[in-house]
Design a protein around this motif. Sequence first.
Motif, short mmCIF file in Angstrom:
data_model
loop_
_atom_site.label_atom_id
_atom_site.label_comp_id
_atom_site.label_asym_id
_atom_site.label_seq_id
_atom_site.Cartn_x
_atom_site.Cartn_y
_atom_site.Cartn_z
N ASN A 198 -27.32 24.23 15.94
CA ASN A 198 -26.85 25.37 15.13
C ASN A 198 -25.34 25.27 14.96
N GLN A 199 -24.93 25.13 13.72
CA GLN A 199 -23.49 25.08 13.43
C GLN A 199 -22.88 26.47 13.54
N PRO A 200 -21.64 26.64 14.04
CA PRO A 200 -21.00 27.96 14.12
C PRO A 200 -20.76 28.53 12.72
N GLN A 201 -20.97 29.84 12.56
CA GLN A 201 -20.83 30.49 11.25
C GLN A 201 -19.35 30.71 10.91
N THR A 202 -18.98 30.36 9.69
CA THR A 202 -17.59 30.54 9.24
C THR A 202 -17.38 31.97 8.79
N ARG A 203 -16.28 32.61 9.23
CA ARG A 203 -15.93 33.97 8.80
C ARG A 203 -14.70 33.88 7.89
N TYR A 204 -14.54 34.89 7.07
CA TYR A 204 -13.47 34.87 6.07
C TYR A 204 -12.63 36.13 6.16
N VAL A 205 -11.33 35.94 5.93
CA VAL A 205 -10.38 37.06 5.95
C VAL A 205 -9.90 37.32 4.52
N GLY A 206 -10.08 38.56 4.06
CA GLY A 206 -9.51 38.98 2.78
C GLY A 206 -8.22 39.73 3.04
N TRP A 207 -7.14 39.37 2.35
CA TRP A 207 -5.83 39.97 2.63
C TRP A 207 -5.06 40.28 1.36
N VAL A 208 -4.20 41.31 1.46
CA VAL A 208 -3.27 41.72 0.39
C VAL A 208 -1.92 41.96 1.04
N SER A 209 -0.87 41.28 0.52
CA SER A 209 0.46 41.43 1.11
C SER A 209 1.39 42.18 0.16
N VAL A 210 2.35 42.90 0.73
CA VAL A 210 3.39 43.64 -0.01
C VAL A 210 4.73 43.08 0.41
N ASP A 211 5.44 42.46 -0.53
CA ASP A 211 6.73 41.82 -0.24
C ASP A 211 6.59 40.79 0.89
N PHE A 256 -14.75 39.21 7.31
CA PHE A 256 -16.14 39.35 6.88
C PHE A 256 -16.92 38.09 7.23
N ASN A 257 -18.24 38.23 7.29
CA ASN A 257 -19.11 37.10 7.59
C ASN A 257 -19.37 36.23 6.36
N ALA A 258 -19.19 36.81 5.15
CA ALA A 258 -19.48 36.07 3.92
C ALA A 258 -18.26 36.03 3.03
N ALA A 277 -15.60 39.20 1.49
CA ALA A 277 -14.14 39.18 1.61
C ALA A 277 -13.49 39.27 0.23
N GLN A 278 -14.06 38.56 -0.76
CA GLN A 278 -13.48 38.59 -2.11
C GLN A 278 -13.62 39.97 -2.73
N SER A 279 -14.78 40.63 -2.50
CA SER A 279 -14.99 41.99 -3.03
C SER A 279 -13.99 42.96 -2.43
N TYR A 280 -13.71 42.80 -1.14
CA TYR A 280 -12.72 43.66 -0.49
C TYR A 280 -11.35 43.49 -1.12
N VAL A 281 -10.95 42.24 -1.37
CA VAL A 281 -9.64 41.96 -1.99
C VAL A 281 -9.57 42.57 -3.39
N ASP A 282 -10.65 42.39 -4.18
CA ASP A 282 -10.66 42.93 -5.55
C ASP A 282 -10.50 44.43 -5.54
N ALA A 283 -11.25 45.11 -4.67
CA ALA A 283 -11.18 46.57 -4.61
C ALA A 283 -9.81 47.05 -4.16
N GLY A 298 -5.39 37.09 -1.30
CA GLY A 298 -6.20 35.90 -1.24
C GLY A 298 -7.29 36.01 -0.19
N VAL A 299 -8.12 34.95 -0.09
CA VAL A 299 -9.19 34.88 0.90
C VAL A 299 -9.10 33.52 1.60
N GLU A 300 -9.26 33.51 2.93
CA GLU A 300 -9.16 32.27 3.68
C GLU A 300 -10.07 32.32 4.89
N PRO A 301 -10.48 31.17 5.43
CA PRO A 301 -11.33 31.18 6.63
C PRO A 301 -10.62 31.86 7.80
#
Length: 358
Positions: free
Chosen positions: A301-314, A323-325, A329-335, A354-357
């Motif tokens: 069983n390969q380890p599951q990759t998690r993703y971080v959605g982020w928004v920066s100010v200056d 997020f697990n998917a 993460a992308q939906s969170y960033v868009d919202a 952006g979104v990154e592992p």
Amino acid sequence: MNKNLNPLNWTKKQQIIGGAVAIVLIGGVTTGIVNHVNHQAKERKLEALKNKKIKLCNARAEKARKLEKSNEADSKKLLGIAEKTPTDKNIKLAEDSILKVKNAEVKKAFDNQAVGIKNRAKLENEAKTAVSNYQKDAINQDKYKTAQQAVNKLTSSYSKGLKDSLNEQLATSKKQSDDAIKAQQGKSASDSKAKTADTNKQQSGSTEATNGNSNNANVASNTQSTANNDVASGSNSYGGGSQNNYSQGGSNTSQNNTNSGSSNQGQGNSGQNNSNTNTNAGGNGSNTNNNGSNGGNNNNNQPQTRYVGWVSVDGVRRYSQTFNALGEAQSYVDATVNSAEVINLGFEHSIRYGVEPA
């Protein structure tokens, strides 16, 4: 000289009559003189009244002229305030002041100016509303066109500052919209890949189940072979006596059963390999039963990759979540990017996302 004309020769009666006539004549003259004097006095009085009236009229005219100038100045001042700040209150004050202006030509010019201010205020309010509606739905291209057209109608020099500000807001929202569309397209592509991977996984699971059933069948077959070999290797005995091995004078090999299980590498599982060898030696009555080895299932069983959605100010990440998917993460960033809070921050700050592992 006629003696009758001499008063000294008049009779007493004539003297009385003459005296009366003289009195009448003297009274008439006196009355005439008095009347003349009174007439002159009356004329002087009328002249004085006339002059006084003229002075009053002139004073009133001067007062009216000054009041008119004052009203015109007030109207001009209030119109200037309404031009710079065309609120309903300022426009109403200017219109009320114009009602006091009496000069028809000046009044008409002021009225036209007030109408122009009201029309400009209407266009400015429409432009503000259109831009606000677009900011709330920045992906809607129809609302973007409507806002652009409304802003382009602001041609007055008094509207220049507002027009520049609204154009800047439009440009910022348009950029955010374009970025969101690109992110959405990337999300769709990612979702499509994830869906394909899901389908492959389901198909692989189905293959694994089929292989499992095949392996179970092999195990059953091996068990049956072992039972047959056990029967073939039994010894003969005589009743009532000791048991003696009965020699056949030779060597018999009953059965050699070799079953190779299936090998499946779809999910990292090794198939089962079963080998059974049964040898029966007649002379010694010995039985050798070699059971093959059976390799179990190995699940890597390969380890599951998690993703971080982020928004920066200056340059500082103010909003982030794991997020697990990738799609979540992308939906969170868009919202977050399209939220009113971040959009308002974008007017004065640099927004990145952006979104990154994880």
